[in-house]
Design a protein around this motif. Structure first.
Motif, PDB file in Angstrom:
ATOM      1  N   LEU A 104      -1.122   5.202   1.158  1.00  0.00           N
ATOM      2  CA  LEU A 104      -0.948   4.466   1.974  1.00  0.00           C
ATOM      3  C   LEU A 104      -0.424   2.951   1.330  1.00  0.00           C
ATOM      4  CD1 LEU A 104      -1.583   3.557   5.340  1.00  0.00           C
ATOM      5  CD2 LEU A 104      -3.847   2.891   4.378  1.00  0.00           C
ATOM      6  N   GLU A 105      -0.935   1.863   0.826  1.00  0.00           N
ATOM      7  CA  GLU A 105      -0.496   0.768   0.135  1.00  0.00           C
ATOM      8  C   GLU A 105       1.082   1.044  -0.148  1.00  0.00           C
ATOM      9  OE1 GLU A 105      -3.523  -0.670  -2.960  1.00  0.00           O
ATOM     10  OE2 GLU A 105      -4.867  -0.929  -0.850  1.00  0.00           O
ATOM     11  N   PHE A 106       1.482   1.902  -0.955  1.00  0.00           N
ATOM     12  CA  PHE A 106       3.102   2.489  -1.162  1.00  0.00           C
ATOM     13  C   PHE A 106       3.744   2.329  -0.431  1.00  0.00           C
ATOM     14  CE2 PHE A 106       6.944   4.488  -2.563  1.00  0.00           C
ATOM     15  CZ  PHE A 106       7.050   3.813  -4.079  1.00  0.00           C
ATOM     16  N   GLY A 107       3.320   2.487   1.012  1.00  0.00           N
ATOM     17  CA  GLY A 107       4.359   3.177   2.155  1.00  0.00           C
ATOM     18  C   GLY A 107       4.423   1.739   2.691  1.00  0.00           C
ATOM     19  N   LEU A 108       3.313   1.161   2.852  1.00  0.00           N
ATOM     20  CA  LEU A 108       3.519  -0.068   3.967  1.00  0.00           C
ATOM     21  C   LEU A 108       3.774  -0.690   3.061  1.00  0.00           C
ATOM     22  CD1 LEU A 108      -0.505  -0.841   5.043  1.00  0.00           C
ATOM     23  CD2 LEU A 108       1.324  -0.380   5.853  1.00  0.00           C
ATOM     24  N   LYS A 109       3.876  -1.005   1.416  1.00  0.00           N
ATOM     25  CA  LYS A 109       5.230  -2.309   1.021  1.00  0.00           C
ATOM     26  C   LYS A 109       6.694  -1.586   1.470  1.00  0.00           C
ATOM     27  CE  LYS A 109       5.820  -3.863  -3.592  1.00  0.00           C
ATOM     28  NZ  LYS A 109       5.444  -3.930  -5.226  1.00  0.00           N
ATOM     29  N   VAL A 118       7.190  -1.868  13.359  1.00  0.00           N
ATOM     30  CA  VAL A 118       6.052  -2.649  13.917  1.00  0.00           C
ATOM     31  C   VAL A 118       6.159  -3.077  12.604  1.00  0.00           C
ATOM     32  CG1 VAL A 118       5.446  -1.837  16.289  1.00  0.00           C
ATOM     33  CG2 VAL A 118       4.354  -0.943  14.415  1.00  0.00           C
ATOM     34  N   HIS A 119       5.038  -4.114  12.221  1.00  0.00           N
ATOM     35  CA  HIS A 119       4.081  -4.495  10.891  1.00  0.00           C
ATOM     36  C   HIS A 119       3.450  -3.910  11.049  1.00  0.00           C
ATOM     37  CE1 HIS A 119       3.950  -6.684   7.277  1.00  0.00           C
ATOM     38  NE2 HIS A 119       3.112  -7.189   7.864  1.00  0.00           N
ATOM     39  N   LEU A 120       2.739  -2.631  10.108  1.00  0.00           N
ATOM     40  CA  LEU A 120       1.263  -2.426  10.006  1.00  0.00           C
ATOM     41  C   LEU A 120       1.191  -2.810   8.593  1.00  0.00           C
ATOM     42  CD1 LEU A 120       2.516   1.790  10.395  1.00  0.00           C
ATOM     43  CD2 LEU A 120       1.410   0.098  11.755  1.00  0.00           C
TER      44      LEU A 120
END
Length: 344
Positions: A104-109, A118-120
Motif C-alpha cells: 500500500l505504501e509503495f503504491g501511494l508513493k 485524487v490524493h490517497l
C-alpha cells in the motif's frame, strides 16, 4: 506563520497538465463499449495521442459524460473494472513487498503513475488504520464521485494481492447518497456509512500485516527505480497540486496575502494561479472550513473554540458562516451528524 516553501512552489500540478494515462479510465471505456456509448467520444484526446496522457480538464469532460449516461453508480462499476496488472512497474513493486501495508505504501508513493485523480493518503491508527481520499484539485462536482472510484480501485488491488484474506472493517463516504447503501456494501463487502466528513476505507491493522506470497527486495528496488524514472519522464516527479500545497500550509488560517508571502510569490500571482485552476482563494478556504467545521461539531468542543480553530473572530461569525454554507445552524446540524466508529 508556516515555513516558507518558495523552493517548492514552482513545480505544481495543474488541471491543464497532460499527466493522466489511460488506466484510470479503462473501466469506463469498457462499460461504454458494452453499452454502445461511443466510448472514444468520452476521452477523444486518447485517440489523438496514442499511448499518451490527458489533462484533468479533458478527463473531467469524459467523466461528466459517463455520469450523465449512467448516473452516480458508474463510479462503482468503473472502480470494480480496474486491475493491478495494468499498472506495470508499480504493480511489480507492490507484488514483491513483504506485507499488504508495504504494498500500500509503495503504491501511494507512486500513485500518480497510475493516474490517480485524487490524493490517497494512509493514516495510521490503533487498532484500525485508514486509506483516505483527498481532493487533488478543487472540484466539488466530482470529488465524491472520484473518491468512491479510487477507493474501490485500491481495495480491488489489495484483494488481488492477497485474495479473500483482505477484509475491510468499514467504509465511510462523504457523498454520493443517491447510490444505495446495499450496493456500496456489496462492492466493499463491509459496513458502509454515508454522510461522513471525509471518504475513507478503514482497515484492521492485523489485516495490513498479512504477508504477500513472493517478497523480493531486489524487485522492489528495481521497480522503485523504474517508477522514479517514469515520473521524471512524465514531468511529475515531486510535484503537487496547488490545492494540496495550500492545504498542507493550513491556508484556512491565513489571508491570501500571507499565503503568497509563504509561497514566495506575489498575491496577484497566487490569484492568477488559482484562476487558472478554475477556483479562488476564498472558495478553497470556504470548502476547507466547511469540512473542518462539520468534523469539529462532532466533538465536545464549544462553538467558541471551534470558531477560534477555524480562524473566526467570534462564535457569532462562525454561526453566520455555517448557516450560509449549510442552511442549518451549528446546533441544528449537530444532531444530524453520523459519528464515525474509526478513531486514530
Amino acid at each position: 506563520m508556516p515555513a516558507k516553501v518558495s523552493d517548492t512552489i514552482a513545480p505544481l500540478l495543474s488541471v491543464q497538465d497532460a499527466i493522466f494515462p489511460a488506466h484510470p479510465f479503462t473501466g469506463l471505456l469498457a462499460i461504454a463499449r458494452e453499452q454502445n456509448w461511443h466510448g472514444p467520444d468520452l476521452f477523444p484526446a486518447f485517440q489523438q495521442q496514442k499511448g499518451g496522457r490527458i489533462s484533468y480538464l479533458q478527463a473531467r469532460e469524459g467523466l461528466l459524460q459517463a455520469r450523465h449516461h449512467a448516473g452516480d453508480e458508474i463510479c462503482i462499476w468503473s472502480g470494480a473494472r480496474k486491475s493491478l496488472p495494468q499498472l506495470g512497474q508499480m504493480a511489480r513493486g507492490m507484488l514483491a513487498q513483504q506485507t499488504i501495508l508495504d504494498a500500500l505504501e509503495f503504491g501511494l508513493k507512486y500513485q500518480l503513475i497510475a493516474g490517480s485523480m485524487v490524493h490517497l493518503q494512509f493514516e495510521a491508527g490503533s487498532p484500525y488504520s485508514a486509506l483516505i481520499a483527498h481532493s487533488l484539485f478543487d472540484d466539488v462536482e466530482l470529488q465524491d464521485f472520484l473518491a468512491v472510484d479510487h477507493l474501490l480501485t485500491a481495495v480491488n488491488a489489495a484483494r488481488e494481492l492477497c485474495g479473500s484474506a483482505f477484509r475491510l472493517h468499514q467504509v465511510e463516504l462523504r457523498g454520493m447518497s443517491k447510490i444505495s447503501t446495499a450496493l456500496y456494501e456489496q462492492m466493499f463487502a463491509c459496513t458502509v456509512v454515508t454522510g461522513a466528513d471525509v471518504s475513507r476505507v478503514v482497515i484492521a491493522n492485523d489485516i495490513l500485516q498479512l504477508p504477500l506470497k513472493s517478497p523480493d527486495l531486489k524487485i522492489v528496488q528495481e521497480a522503485g527505480a523504474a517508477c522514479e524514472q517514469e515520473l521524471a519522464a512524465v514531468g511529475i516527479l515531486g510535484r503537487q497540486s496547488l490545492l494540496r500545497t495550500l492545504i498542507d500550509q493550513h491556508c484556512e488560517l491565513h489571508s491570501a496575502e500571507q499565503m503568497a508571502q509563504v509561497l514566495g510569490i506575489s498575491p496577484r500571482s497566487l490569484q492568477r494561479l488559482l484562476a487558472r485552476e478554475g477556483t479562488s482563494y476564498f472558495q478553497i478556504i470556504e470548502n476547507i472550513r466547511i469540512d473542518r467545521a462539520k468534523r469539529l461539531l462532532q466533538t465536545d468542543l464549544s462553538q467558541e473554540l471551534i470558531a477560534e480553530q477555524l480562524g473566526y473572530s467570534d462564535a457569532r461569525s462562525f454561526r453566520r458562516a455555517f448557516k450560509r454554507w449549510t442552511n442549518l445552524s451549528p446546533g441544528e446540524y449537530h444532531p444530524l451528524c453520523k459519528l464515525s466508529t474509526f478513531q486514530t
